[in-house]
Enzyme design. Structure first.
Site, PDB file in Angstrom:
ATOM      1  N   SER A  25       0.836  -1.200   0.000  1.00  0.00           N
ATOM      2  CA  SER A  25       0.000   0.000   0.000  1.00  0.00           C
ATOM      3  C   SER A  25       0.876   1.258   0.000  1.00  0.00           C
ATOM      4  CB  SER A  25      -0.960  -0.046   1.186  1.00  0.00           C
ATOM      5  OG  SER A  25      -1.972   0.906   1.062  1.00  0.00           O
ATOM      6  N   HIS A  78      -6.992  -6.137   0.803  1.00  0.00           N
ATOM      7  CA  HIS A  78      -5.884  -5.179   0.778  1.00  0.00           C
ATOM      8  C   HIS A  78      -4.944  -5.507   1.928  1.00  0.00           C
ATOM      9  CE1 HIS A  78      -3.928  -1.480  -0.404  1.00  0.00           C
ATOM     10  NE2 HIS A  78      -3.945  -1.068   0.855  1.00  0.00           N
ATOM     11  N   ASP A 136      -9.499  -6.835  -3.089  1.00  0.00           N
ATOM     12  CA  ASP A 136      -8.901  -5.562  -2.672  1.00  0.00           C
ATOM     13  C   ASP A 136      -9.796  -4.414  -3.129  1.00  0.00           C
ATOM     14  OD1 ASP A 136      -7.355  -3.287  -2.238  1.00  0.00           O
ATOM     15  OD2 ASP A 136      -5.478  -4.281  -2.781  1.00  0.00           O
TER      16      ASP A 136
END
Length: 494
Positions: free
Chosen positions: A50, A169, A137
């Site tokens: 991320s 995610h 995600d």
């Protein structure tokens, strides 16, 4: 659903739904206060999730002379945010706004390299790049992650893209605490029996030995202020403490360096050691001669970074994606303190025509085409340099290998200053002879034969460092050879 998705994304970005977690201890070793000592680093790599994935990409692109490859869980292309929070939210996480085409970001990268604000783009050609995006995600849109793959491919990188998993995610590992499709703290998921960490390391390094079943290295807790510009980590939204995992064999031998960059809501001050414990990097570090650096971001005093994210949209500095970016500078300072980085990058191209010209039970012969301007060449086996002295010709014979074993090779030209250029496309070679060597003996006999070593009255398998019990003649184990100097326990069958 799109409106709801946008609201969820916005809430996540500003941390409105955050709930503090108490740092917890786990199987990762208890941290020992210390400093970053210098090691013999054979190659430096970076990975992240991320915001840490965006930062990993920025580090790889801006410092391509330092980082030789990258693994990224769920992120977008280099500087897609364009120093703008709305663009970050709605074009680099979601797709409500028009995205900057990868081709334009490639040209931006070339322009910055020409201006000297990042390293030459030719360093990226042939670099291993591993990307991951789960179908569950909902934080990073698939098209955004696709743009990252296109961006790297347009620059000539060697891209592997895993986008078929049902993961949410998160960083995904075999020891993650969350369900596969989850998107929740500590953002480390387990997806059945799959091992994306092994996939990533195999693509970056060539081949990897099995992960250790228990850890024997040490986790060092160090002061990040030492490496932050101006000596104040807090002023650039970085925590006071960083961490580095050092396997026993790396204290005196050559090792790779992996920089592992956590995501938002994943910093030590919030989730404790959860990321360091569950990422499954330390287990591979113990058996693959790899040091793991865990730099730490944190929330900002100004309130511009409530999630403890890394700066990939300009909340802390407009220089965030350049070599002069404060967080980038701090991390690279840590890398250099550990012995990574080295000299300025060479501009020599990758040698062409690398091929295997012969194999034996214990050796592989290679040849390649000459590179104009090369003073010598370096040969790399499974990502680590194997020649102890300069190779002045265009051939090399690697020896001391295990029979029936497959190895990956690359070659780089070296200029007159001793700086290697881009590495060639990899080739694989398999030595002849039987592939499995197993020996059953007592712990004392294993150490005498060099298959194990004794330390503090305990016995450990050579190379894998797996514990075997007391050093005596009463305890018997079967060891299996998996590399030239690597043995693993095989008591349940060879």
């Amino acid at each position: 659903m799109k409106v709801r998705h946008a609201l969820v994304t916005l809430i996540a970005a500003f941390g409105l739904a955050a709930s503090p977690l108490t740092p917890a201890r786990a199987a990762v070793p208890q941290p020992q206060p210390g400093t970053l000592g210098r090691h013999d680093i054979s190659g430096t790599y970076v990975s992240g999730l991320s915001s840490g994935g965006f930062m990993a990409n920025q580090l790889h692109v801006a410092y391509s002379g330092v980082f030789k490859g990258v693994g990224i869980f769920s992120a977008g292309a280099y500087d897609c945010a364009q120093n703008n929070l709305n663009t970050a939210l709605y074009a680099c996480m979601d797709t409500f706004m028009a995205r900057t085409p990868p081709a334009r970001l490639v040209q931006l990268t070339r322009d910055r390299a020409a201006a000297g604000s990042i390293d030459p783009v030719q360093n990226l050609s042939g670099d291993p790049v591993w990307l991951y995006h789960g179908t569950a995600d909902q934080t990073i849109d698939p098209a955004v992650n696709d743009d990252l793959a296109t961006y790297y491919r347009d620059l000539g990188a060697n891209v592997v893209y895993n986008n078929t998993s049902g993961a949410g995610h998160a960083w995904v590992s075999p020891i993650g605490s969350n369900a596969c499709s989850a998107t929740s703290s500590p953002y480390v998921n387990k997806c059945g029996t799959t091992d994306p960490v092994k996939e990533m390391l195999t693509h970056l390094y060539g081949t990897v030995s099995p992960a250790a079943s228990s850890l024997t290295g040490k986790l060092i807790q160090f002061d990040q202020n030492t490496y932050a510009p101006g000596g104040d980590a807090g002023s650039i939204s970085m925590g006071r403490d960083g961490f580095v995992y050092v396997p026993r064999q790396c204290e005196g031998g050559s090792c790779k360096l992996m920089v592992a960059v956590h995501g938002c809501y994943q910093y030590y001050g919030l989730v404790g050691d959860a990321f360091m414990d569950q990422a499954y990097l330390n287990e591979y570090a113990d058996t693959n001669n790899m040091i793991v650096l865990y730099p730490q971001a944190t929330t900002s005093a100004a309130g511009t970074n409530p999630r403890g994210c890394w700066d990939w949209w300009g909340y802390q500095s407009a220089q965030y994606p350049l070599k002069s970016g404060p967080q980038m500078t701090a991390i690279v300072n840590m890398v250099k303190a550990l012995g990574g980085g080295g000299a300025s990058p060479s501009t020599l191209p990758a040698p062409a025509g690398l091929s295997v010209t012969g194999t034996t039970n214990s050796g592989v012969s290679l040849s390649w085409n000459a590179v104009s301007g090369a003073a010598s060449y370096n040969v790399y086996r499974d990502g680590s340099k194997v020649n102890s002295s300069a190779v002045t010709g265009t051939s090399y014979s690697d020896s001391g290998l295990s029979a029936g074993t497959t190895y990956s090779y690359t070659v780089a030209a070296v200029d007159n200053s001793g700086t290697p250029g881009a590495r060639s496309t990899a080739v694989t070679a398999t030595t002849t002879g039987p592939s499995t060597v197993c020996v059953t003996a007592n712990n004392y006999a294993h150490t005498v034969a060099g298959r194990a070593y004794a330390q503090g009255g305990q016995t450990y398998a050579r190379g894998s460092n797996q514990p075997m019990g007391l050093w005596n003649t009463a305890i018997v184990h079967t060891l299996k050879q998996t590399g030239a100097t690597t043995w693993i326990l095989a008591d349940n069958g060879c």
